[in-house]
Design a protein around this motif. Structure first.
Motif, PDB file in Angstrom:
ATOM      1  N   LEU A   1      -8.147   4.479   7.342  1.00  0.00           N
ATOM      2  CA  LEU A   1      -6.796   4.121   7.774  1.00  0.00           C
ATOM      3  C   LEU A   1      -6.672   2.629   8.041  1.00  0.00           C
ATOM      4  CD1 LEU A   1      -4.027   5.269   8.425  1.00  0.00           C
ATOM      5  CD2 LEU A   1      -4.796   5.676  10.768  1.00  0.00           C
ATOM      6  N   LEU A   2      -7.679   2.068   8.725  1.00  0.00           N
ATOM      7  CA  LEU A   2      -7.647   0.638   9.013  1.00  0.00           C
ATOM      8  C   LEU A   2      -7.737  -0.187   7.734  1.00  0.00           C
ATOM      9  CD1 LEU A   2      -7.551  -1.546  11.166  1.00  0.00           C
ATOM     10  CD2 LEU A   2     -10.041  -1.435  11.328  1.00  0.00           C
ATOM     11  N   ASN A   3      -8.518   0.304   6.771  1.00  0.00           N
ATOM     12  CA  ASN A   3      -8.618  -0.404   5.483  1.00  0.00           C
ATOM     13  C   ASN A   3      -7.276  -0.438   4.757  1.00  0.00           C
ATOM     14  OD1 ASN A   3     -11.305  -0.989   5.798  1.00  0.00           O
ATOM     15  ND2 ASN A   3     -12.026   0.825   4.698  1.00  0.00           N
ATOM     16  N   TYR A   4      -6.536   0.651   4.864  1.00  0.00           N
ATOM     17  CA  TYR A   4      -5.200   0.673   4.263  1.00  0.00           C
ATOM     18  C   TYR A   4      -4.310  -0.392   4.908  1.00  0.00           C
ATOM     19  CZ  TYR A   4      -5.804   4.944   1.497  1.00  0.00           C
ATOM     20  OH  TYR A   4      -6.206   5.877   0.562  1.00  0.00           O
ATOM     21  N   TYR A   5      -4.366  -0.454   6.240  1.00  0.00           N
ATOM     22  CA  TYR A   5      -3.540  -1.442   6.948  1.00  0.00           C
ATOM     23  C   TYR A   5      -3.950  -2.868   6.571  1.00  0.00           C
ATOM     24  CZ  TYR A   5      -0.909   1.681  10.010  1.00  0.00           C
ATOM     25  OH  TYR A   5      -0.035   2.617  10.501  1.00  0.00           O
ATOM     26  N   ASN A   6      -5.242  -3.096   6.468  1.00  0.00           N
ATOM     27  CA  ASN A   6      -5.711  -4.441   6.073  1.00  0.00           C
ATOM     28  C   ASN A   6      -5.226  -4.800   4.666  1.00  0.00           C
ATOM     29  OD1 ASN A   6      -7.143  -5.343   8.372  1.00  0.00           O
ATOM     30  ND2 ASN A   6      -8.874  -3.997   7.863  1.00  0.00           N
ATOM     31  N   ASP A   7      -5.239  -3.800   3.782  1.00  0.00           N
ATOM     32  CA  ASP A   7      -4.771  -4.035   2.420  1.00  0.00           C
ATOM     33  C   ASP A   7      -3.276  -4.369   2.402  1.00  0.00           C
ATOM     34  OD1 ASP A   7      -5.209  -4.105  -0.408  1.00  0.00           O
ATOM     35  OD2 ASP A   7      -4.199  -2.167  -0.568  1.00  0.00           O
ATOM     36  N   ILE A   8      -2.515  -3.647   3.219  1.00  0.00           N
ATOM     37  CA  ILE A   8      -1.070  -3.908   3.307  1.00  0.00           C
ATOM     38  C   ILE A   8      -0.813  -5.295   3.884  1.00  0.00           C
ATOM     39  CG2 ILE A   8       1.068  -3.207   4.473  1.00  0.00           C
ATOM     40  CD1 ILE A   8       0.022  -0.320   4.334  1.00  0.00           C
ATOM     41  N   LYS A   9      -1.581  -5.645   4.918  1.00  0.00           N
ATOM     42  CA  LYS A   9      -1.409  -6.956   5.550  1.00  0.00           C
ATOM     43  C   LYS A   9      -1.694  -8.082   4.566  1.00  0.00           C
ATOM     44  CE  LYS A   9      -2.927  -9.671   9.532  1.00  0.00           C
ATOM     45  NZ  LYS A   9      -3.847  -9.714  10.699  1.00  0.00           N
TER      46      LYS A   9
END
Length: 338
Positions: free
Chosen positions: A55-63
């Motif tokens: 989940l955090l990796n997804y957020y980092n990718d979006i950021k």
């Protein structure tokens, strides 16, 4: 013309950025996607916790990529600044059937930038998805169908295949599906055109006449669905009235036979009679002149009921308190009448 395009990023906005940062902090506490580890690997897993957090990796990718201001995600990050885009309604089809709520869900999906459709199992969510897909396809567009589990996507594919529409779908997702999709044998067997595809072309009707026919059928369907909803509400109301009716009789233990008027009397007249009878019980506490006025009014009201609605005179010969107790039963009974 240089071909450059300026894209606004909503994360440049302070409020949106703070909300997104908060969501990332929550994601960092979520161990979703971490593989099972042994005790010897605990320290190493803890060191790599951030890298293993899906989940955090997804957020980092979006950021890293940013969020365009025109995307629906921006509405949730700062609803005061970014608004949901409304689109003009279009003529829709419902080849997989529908009910009123499903029809509204499909219309909302094409009228809003973002639409959330939810409901318990068996309420027709897959059917609604199929109707949305159909309307996207007839508009000459493509659509991605994604899910957090394969069975949901396979369910959509299976229902499309039953209608000989499986050849329109590219089953991708995991790498094995992608490799299989591009195999020649799979294409010939699973993605071949249905034998009756030539019959789909109706050369006898123009597009304008087809659109007019679809519009006419949609209006009739909408009218039928509205009547079904009203019928369901009326049936529910009838059940409530019947239950209240029985509770009222049981509570007051009314053993005296209820005398119905021969002609149907509406609830408004019964309410007026009940209110007047309630006032009539306090006749002893008013002046003699007003007592006579009340008695005269009750006399005329009584005969209006007897003559106007063919009410049995014996009903009004009973004690006034008994009459008052029976009127709510008649009121509830009038609610049951069609």
């Amino acid at each position: 013309m240089c071909g450059l395009e300026t894209v606004k990023q909503c994360l440049k906005d302070k409020h949106s950025r703070e909300v997104f940062t908060y969501l990332m902090e929550i994601a960092s506490c979520n161990h979703l996607g971490l593989s099972k580890i042994t005790n010897d690997e605990d320290q190493e897993a803890e060191d790599n916790l951030e890298n293993n957090n899906i989940l955090l990796n997804y957020y980092n990718d979006i950021k890293e990529k940013g969020i365009e201001s025109i995307l629906s995600a921006s509405i949730y990050l700062n609803p005061n600044k970014y608004k949901n885009h409304q689109y003009e309604s279009r003529q829709l089809i419902f080849p997989f059937g529908s009910n009123n709520s499903q029809m509204k869900a499909v219309k909302n999906a094409f009228s809003n930038q973002l639409s959330v459709i939810q409901g318990p199992p068996g309420t027709g969510k897959t059917q609604t998805i199929l109707n949305i897909i159909s309307n996207i396809l007839i508009a000459g567009q493509n659509v991605f169908v994604v899910s957090n589990n394969n069975s949901a996507v396979e369910n959509v594919l299976e229902k499309l295949a039953k209608q000989d529409l499986g050849f329109l779908v590219a089953t991708l997702g995991k790498r094995a599906n992608q490799m299989m999709f591009f195999q020649e044998e799979y294409q010939k067997k699973e993605k071949a055109y249905p034998p009756k595809i030539k019959d789909w072309i109706n050369s006898g009707l123009s597009k304008e006449r087809l659109d007019a026919a679809i519009l006419s059928i949609s209006k009739r369907l909408h009218s039928i669905y509205d009547m079904q909803e009203r019928l369901a509400r009326d049936e529910q109301l009838l059940q409530q009235v019947e239950l209240e009716y029985e509770h009222y009789k049981k509570e007051l233990k009314l053993d005296i036979e209820l005398n119905h008027p021969s002609r149907q009397i509406n609830s408004e007249e019964l309410t007026r009679l009940w209110v007047f009878c309630q006032e009539y019980t306090s006749i002893d506490h008013i002046s003699s002149a007003n007592q006579w006025i009340k008695k005269i009014k009750y006399f005329f009201l009584k005969w209006k009921m007897i003559l106007g609605y063919h009410w049995d005179r014996k009903f009004f010969d009973k004690d006034i308190h008994t009459v008052i107790q029976h009127i709510p039963l008649l009121y509830l009974d009038s609610q049951e009448q069609p």
